[in-house]
Design a protein around this motif. Sequence first.
Motif, PDB file in Angstrom:
ATOM      1  N   PHE B 181       0.836  -1.213   0.000  1.00  0.00           N
ATOM      2  CA  PHE B 181       0.000   0.000   0.000  1.00  0.00           C
ATOM      3  C   PHE B 181       0.867   1.258   0.000  1.00  0.00           C
ATOM      4  O   PHE B 181       0.627   2.189  -0.770  1.00  0.00           O
ATOM      5  CB  PHE B 181      -0.939  -0.006   1.213  1.00  0.00           C
ATOM      6  N   ASN B 182       1.888   1.261   0.849  1.00  0.00           N
ATOM      7  CA  ASN B 182       2.747   2.456   0.913  1.00  0.00           C
ATOM      8  C   ASN B 182       3.481   2.694  -0.402  1.00  0.00           C
ATOM      9  O   ASN B 182       3.648   3.843  -0.823  1.00  0.00           O
ATOM     10  CB  ASN B 182       3.755   2.331   2.063  1.00  0.00           C
ATOM     11  N   ALA B 183       3.910   1.602  -1.035  1.00  0.00           N
ATOM     12  CA  ALA B 183       4.617   1.755  -2.315  1.00  0.00           C
ATOM     13  C   ALA B 183       3.673   2.336  -3.373  1.00  0.00           C
ATOM     14  O   ALA B 183       4.035   3.268  -4.102  1.00  0.00           O
ATOM     15  CB  ALA B 183       5.165   0.407  -2.771  1.00  0.00           C
ATOM     16  N   VAL B 184       2.456   1.794  -3.436  1.00  0.00           N
ATOM     17  CA  VAL B 184       1.492   2.288  -4.435  1.00  0.00           C
ATOM     18  C   VAL B 184       1.177   3.755  -4.162  1.00  0.00           C
ATOM     19  O   VAL B 184       1.150   4.588  -5.084  1.00  0.00           O
ATOM     20  CB  VAL B 184       0.195   1.437  -4.424  1.00  0.00           C
ATOM     21  N   ARG B 185       0.958   4.073  -2.906  1.00  0.00           N
ATOM     22  CA  ARG B 185       0.614   5.458  -2.559  1.00  0.00           C
ATOM     23  C   ARG B 185       1.757   6.408  -2.928  1.00  0.00           C
ATOM     24  O   ARG B 185       1.545   7.453  -3.531  1.00  0.00           O
ATOM     25  CB  ARG B 185       0.322   5.550  -1.061  1.00  0.00           C
ATOM     26  N   LYS B 186       2.966   5.986  -2.620  1.00  0.00           N
ATOM     27  CA  LYS B 186       4.113   6.853  -2.877  1.00  0.00           C
ATOM     28  C   LYS B 186       4.354   7.019  -4.382  1.00  0.00           C
ATOM     29  O   LYS B 186       4.609   8.128  -4.859  1.00  0.00           O
ATOM     30  CB  LYS B 186       5.359   6.249  -2.211  1.00  0.00           C
ATOM     31  N   LEU B 187       4.243   5.908  -5.102  1.00  0.00           N
ATOM     32  CA  LEU B 187       4.462   5.993  -6.558  1.00  0.00           C
ATOM     33  C   LEU B 187       3.393   6.846  -7.210  1.00  0.00           C
ATOM     34  O   LEU B 187       3.657   7.667  -8.091  1.00  0.00           O
ATOM     35  CB  LEU B 187       4.441   4.590  -7.175  1.00  0.00           C
ATOM     36  N   ARG B 188       2.155   6.622  -6.779  1.00  0.00           N
ATOM     37  CA  ARG B 188       1.034   7.371  -7.356  1.00  0.00           C
ATOM     38  C   ARG B 188       1.236   8.872  -7.112  1.00  0.00           C
ATOM     39  O   ARG B 188       1.062   9.683  -8.028  1.00  0.00           O
ATOM     40  CB  ARG B 188      -0.269   6.883  -6.712  1.00  0.00           C
ATOM     41  N   ALA B 189       1.632   9.187  -5.886  1.00  0.00           N
ATOM     42  CA  ALA B 189       1.839  10.600  -5.553  1.00  0.00           C
ATOM     43  C   ALA B 189       2.994  11.172  -6.364  1.00  0.00           C
ATOM     44  O   ALA B 189       2.915  12.293  -6.882  1.00  0.00           O
ATOM     45  CB  ALA B 189       2.127  10.740  -4.064  1.00  0.00           C
ATOM     46  N   ALA B 190       4.057  10.380  -6.509  1.00  0.00           N
ATOM     47  CA  ALA B 190       5.219  10.872  -7.255  1.00  0.00           C
ATOM     48  C   ALA B 190       4.865  11.092  -8.721  1.00  0.00           C
ATOM     49  O   ALA B 190       5.223  12.110  -9.308  1.00  0.00           O
ATOM     50  CB  ALA B 190       6.365   9.870  -7.132  1.00  0.00           C
ATOM     51  N   VAL B 191       4.162  10.141  -9.298  1.00  0.00           N
ATOM     52  CA  VAL B 191       3.786  10.266 -10.714  1.00  0.00           C
ATOM     53  C   VAL B 191       2.858  11.460 -10.901  1.00  0.00           C
ATOM     54  O   VAL B 191       3.016  12.250 -11.827  1.00  0.00           O
ATOM     55  CB  VAL B 191       3.119   8.959 -11.215  1.00  0.00           C
ATOM     56  N   GLU B 192       1.907  11.594 -10.005  1.00  0.00           N
ATOM     57  CA  GLU B 192       0.971  12.730 -10.094  1.00  0.00           C
ATOM     58  C   GLU B 192       1.695  14.057  -9.908  1.00  0.00           C
ATOM     59  O   GLU B 192       1.486  15.006 -10.647  1.00  0.00           O
ATOM     60  CB  GLU B 192      -0.100  12.614  -9.014  1.00  0.00           C
ATOM     61  N   GLY B 193       2.580  14.073  -8.907  1.00  0.00           N
ATOM     62  CA  GLY B 193       3.306  15.307  -8.600  1.00  0.00           C
ATOM     63  C   GLY B 193       4.138  15.772  -9.758  1.00  0.00           C
ATOM     64  O   GLY B 193       4.114  16.928 -10.149  1.00  0.00           O
ATOM     65  N   GLU B 194       4.860  14.802 -10.394  1.00  0.00           N
ATOM     66  CA  GLU B 194       5.671  15.143 -11.547  1.00  0.00           C
ATOM     67  C   GLU B 194       4.793  15.645 -12.665  1.00  0.00           C
ATOM     68  O   GLU B 194       5.121  16.562 -13.383  1.00  0.00           O
ATOM     69  CB  GLU B 194       6.454  13.911 -12.023  1.00  0.00           C
ATOM     70  N   GLY B 195       3.618  14.983 -12.797  1.00  0.00           N
ATOM     71  CA  GLY B 195       2.718  15.375 -13.873  1.00  0.00           C
ATOM     72  C   GLY B 195       2.258  16.805 -13.715  1.00  0.00           C
ATOM     73  O   GLY B 195       2.153  17.554 -14.685  1.00  0.00           O
ATOM     74  N   GLU B 196       2.006  17.213 -12.460  1.00  0.00           N
ATOM     75  CA  GLU B 196       1.534  18.579 -12.235  1.00  0.00           C
ATOM     76  C   GLU B 196       2.616  19.607 -12.535  1.00  0.00           C
ATOM     77  O   GLU B 196       2.372  20.666 -13.051  1.00  0.00           O
ATOM     78  CB  GLU B 196       1.072  18.723 -10.785  1.00  0.00           C
ATOM     79  N   ARG B 197       3.880  19.197 -12.202  1.00  0.00           N
ATOM     80  CA  ARG B 197       4.963  20.143 -12.456  1.00  0.00           C
ATOM     81  C   ARG B 197       5.257  20.284 -13.935  1.00  0.00           C
ATOM     82  O   ARG B 197       5.716  21.292 -14.388  1.00  0.00           O
ATOM     83  CB  ARG B 197       6.239  19.672 -11.732  1.00  0.00           C
TER      84      ARG B 197
END
Lengths: 320, 198
Positions: B181-197
């Motif tokens: 769960f933590n890995a999915v959450r972290k990856l999802r956040a990282a991918v989303e965060g990069e996408g926003e930037r």
Amino acid sequence: MSEHRHLDDEALLQALLEPALEARRAIDACALCAQRARELELDVAELRELVELDEQRDAGGVDRLAQRVLDATTRQRAPHGAPWLKVAAAITVVCLGAWALDAWKHSSGSTPEHTVASHAPSPAQPTAAIDADTPCSNERVLRSAPTRDAGTQALRTAAVPNIDGAAPSNHLARLLWARSRQIRGENLPSELEGFVPWEQPTREELALWIELALDRWALTGQCPQRLDEATDLLLREPDRTLSRLELYALDRAARYGALDDGELDEVRALESTTAKATPTARAQATRPLGSAWFDALRDAAASTDSEDEPVVRAWLAFAR
Amino acid sequence: MKGRWESERDPLAALQAGDPALFEAFVRTEAVTFVGFFRRQGADRAEAEDLTQEVFVKLFRSAPKYRARSAFASYALRVARNAWVDRRRRVAALPPTRSLSEAAPPHAAAPADPLRLVARDPQVWESMSVSEESQRLREALSTLSPEHAIVFELAVIQCLPYADIASELDIPVGTVKSRVFNAVRKLRAAVEGEGERA
């Protein structure tokens, strides 16, 4: 009735990744759990999609790597008198015997029934050199060369039943008969090259024809000219309920770039409303002839009463 | 292994029976899976190919003494994971005369630098057509700890049951649950965060 306890995110994710009936029931019984599960499902699906894209990007030099591995393992020159030479000699004798028997059958004019050989991996050889720039009038298909390359690799090494004999009259069986022959290196029968040749093909038949057309594109570079027509027919059905076999065909067509953005959105939306299209199934569906595709074929055979057709039976037995 | 290798077709059992065809099909089909596996753990392309070859050769050589105790896919992934752990150990044991960029695996240095993986991969410089999304994922993966990266790989990508993962890694199932769960959450956040930037 026991009171429902909401599943936490960790449990929901586990239920999605290794679908257990009990957990699925608990999720379906609660709108809040179902909503959260759906969000997690989308997260996982997106991550898997990115991984898939990444692997496709790396697929380029993998053929050479595989060749190096084979040279270092199964194709390494063995010492004189190694035991496997005896096995190879025995196989040669058996093959020669089979060849002689086949020759005798042909000379005696006997018409073979459908026979299914053991499911050794296909030695499929493309009938034309594959070139990423192969001319194709369908520009959307052309754009997907890297995906096609990954599909080509999977098809070249796919293990499919080796089916002899004439084309069966059952339409579903005829498409499967053509598919195994094509993957094993024979040409697609001309009647199936252009489009489904019979009147009013069922949606399952259309889905299988799409797979055939995409196999042909992947293996030989021959452009599926009327692919759009087949995908349109599946997407324009009024009741909007797609079987898994149809979904996989459309999903594969989308991966080859054969659907426009609007159609792709439609497929994704239909996918999300299909209970069995779990992320696991979705990940498996990204490869032609994945185990989930065989499950979908089993459903299709049952729904069309084709399970007893010898060719269909051979394919289904092969999946076990 | 995703897809066909989930079935009971065991290439090493077939090799023992004198039939190399299944092993050869396994090599051709799954080479890309192993290269992807090592890349996601932090190897560059050349290293991932070396390790993939090493895994196949180890599997091939293990055939005479092989006894199927678990699903073949689990066994093959265990061999791959061990190869990666051994490689990291060897690299970590290298004398410090080599440059850090050569010697240190991406997870060994304390704060993970998302650009390091990209920078040391010459293929990235060869082509500017690298998918932006793939790059984002790779950068995000480089921020996971080795423990989370392996659990994400086995559960989410290779679809192994949690119990099998727990057994393979010798950790409780509850730990697998939380790491996935933590890995999915972290990856999802990282991918989303990069996408926003972007």
